[in-house]
Design an enzyme around this catalytic site. Sequence first.
Site, PDB file in Angstrom:
ATOM      1  N   ASP A  70       0.821  -1.209   0.000  1.00 46.33           N
ATOM      2  CA  ASP A  70       0.000   0.000   0.000  1.00 46.33           C
ATOM      3  C   ASP A  70       0.855   1.259   0.000  1.00 46.33           C
ATOM      4  O   ASP A  70       2.072   1.204   0.170  1.00 46.33           O
ATOM      5  CB  ASP A  70      -0.967   0.000   1.202  1.00 46.33           C
ATOM      6  CG  ASP A  70      -0.306  -0.444   2.508  1.00 46.33           C
ATOM      7  OD1 ASP A  70       0.940  -0.465   2.568  1.00 46.33           O
ATOM      8  OD2 ASP A  70      -1.036  -0.766   3.452  1.00 46.33           O
ATOM      9  N   ASP A 140      -7.447  -3.064  14.227  1.00 47.96           N
ATOM     10  CA  ASP A 140      -8.815  -3.447  13.824  1.00 47.96           C
ATOM     11  C   ASP A 140      -8.791  -4.596  12.811  1.00 47.96           C
ATOM     12  O   ASP A 140      -9.795  -4.906  12.174  1.00 47.96           O
ATOM     13  CB  ASP A 140      -9.562  -2.244  13.236  1.00 47.96           C
ATOM     14  CG  ASP A 140      -8.872  -1.661  12.008  1.00 47.96           C
ATOM     15  OD1 ASP A 140      -7.827  -2.208  11.573  1.00 47.96           O
ATOM     16  OD2 ASP A 140      -9.378  -0.650  11.464  1.00 47.96           O
ATOM     17  N   HIS A 142      -7.133  -4.746   9.988  1.00 48.29           N
ATOM     18  CA  HIS A 142      -6.973  -4.434   8.559  1.00 48.29           C
ATOM     19  C   HIS A 142      -5.659  -5.005   8.030  1.00 48.29           C
ATOM     20  O   HIS A 142      -4.635  -4.969   8.690  1.00 48.29           O
ATOM     21  CB  HIS A 142      -7.130  -2.934   8.255  1.00 48.29           C
ATOM     22  CG  HIS A 142      -6.040  -2.037   8.742  1.00 48.29           C
ATOM     23  ND1 HIS A 142      -6.239  -1.065   9.695  1.00 48.29           N
ATOM     24  CD2 HIS A 142      -4.737  -1.931   8.385  1.00 48.29           C
ATOM     25  CE1 HIS A 142      -5.105  -0.413   9.904  1.00 48.29           C
ATOM     26  NE2 HIS A 142      -4.181  -0.913   9.126  1.00 48.29           N
ATOM     27  N   GLU A 147      -9.713  -1.848   5.349  1.00 44.84           N
ATOM     28  CA  GLU A 147     -10.345  -1.597   6.634  1.00 44.84           C
ATOM     29  C   GLU A 147     -11.551  -2.522   6.819  1.00 44.84           C
ATOM     30  O   GLU A 147     -11.998  -3.175   5.863  1.00 44.84           O
ATOM     31  CB  GLU A 147     -10.814  -0.130   6.665  1.00 44.84           C
ATOM     32  CG  GLU A 147      -9.684   0.891   6.526  1.00 44.84           C
ATOM     33  CD  GLU A 147      -8.928   1.124   7.829  1.00 44.84           C
ATOM     34  OE1 GLU A 147      -8.899   0.214   8.693  1.00 44.84           O
ATOM     35  OE2 GLU A 147      -8.351   2.213   7.987  1.00 44.84           O
TER      36      GLU A 147
END
Length: 263
Positions: A70, A140, A142, A147
């Site tokens: 990313d 979380d 991801h 996400e």
Amino acid sequence: MRVVIQDDYEKMSLWAAHYIAAKINAHKEDRPFVLGLPTGSSPIGVYRELARMNNAGELCFANVVTFNMDEYLGLPREHDQSYWYFMHDNFFDHLVDMKSENINILNGMTDDPEGECARYEEKIASYGGIDLFMGGIGVDGHLAFNEPYTSLSSRTGLRDLTTDTRIVNSRFFGNDPEKVPAQALSVGIGTVTDAREVLVLISGHNKARALAATVEGGVSQKWTCSALQLHNAAIIACDEAACGELTVDTYKYFLDIEKEERL
Ligand code: GLP
């Protein structure tokens, strides 16, 4: 799924680095070994050890092609928080034989995000896919910048970052979440799970819920990392601190079945 538990971050990093090095060294095909790579604090120890091995002549990167997961949208390469900068600063600049033309990182300054992401997928395919995708996960769950509630079959594309992620990542932006880019380009969950092997590093107490969701929860778009349960060659390398939310039977099972791997 395999879960390899080590005492601490250092041992987790050593184990993962040696696992990757063994795969690269065992690769005897004409085509290059294609390695997917993450940023973040999780892989820094792995990068350090891989670079040490490379400098010691134990590992060669001349036939390795990399694809990063990313990149923030709108950060130029020279910004010290761009993932391009991170990868060179923490890894590529320390290798003696990595060819710059073999390094692939999404261009966060593109004015055509859709085209950029489509070309990235095409380039991965042109190499015959990714042999081993190393990853880290957010608190979380991801994976890359996928996400919660990103499709588990998503491909490389533009992603909105959640407020939670911007707050967590603000530690690198003067603790100001507003300074963290609101969007990023990211490989999809489907892009990661298409790799022949996936190796995800999970370290520290703050990742304990995410580790439990990855290993013990149901496959759910709420925890995008849980897609790894459907992969036939996924490995989680973690440390003791990250195991705090696993049930005792899960923890004991993996300690037992992977006891040969304990450093
Ligand atoms: C970022 C990256 C992820 C990374 C995650 C965890 O949000 N986009 O690819 O896995 O942070 O980072 P860390 O390893 O620093 O906890």
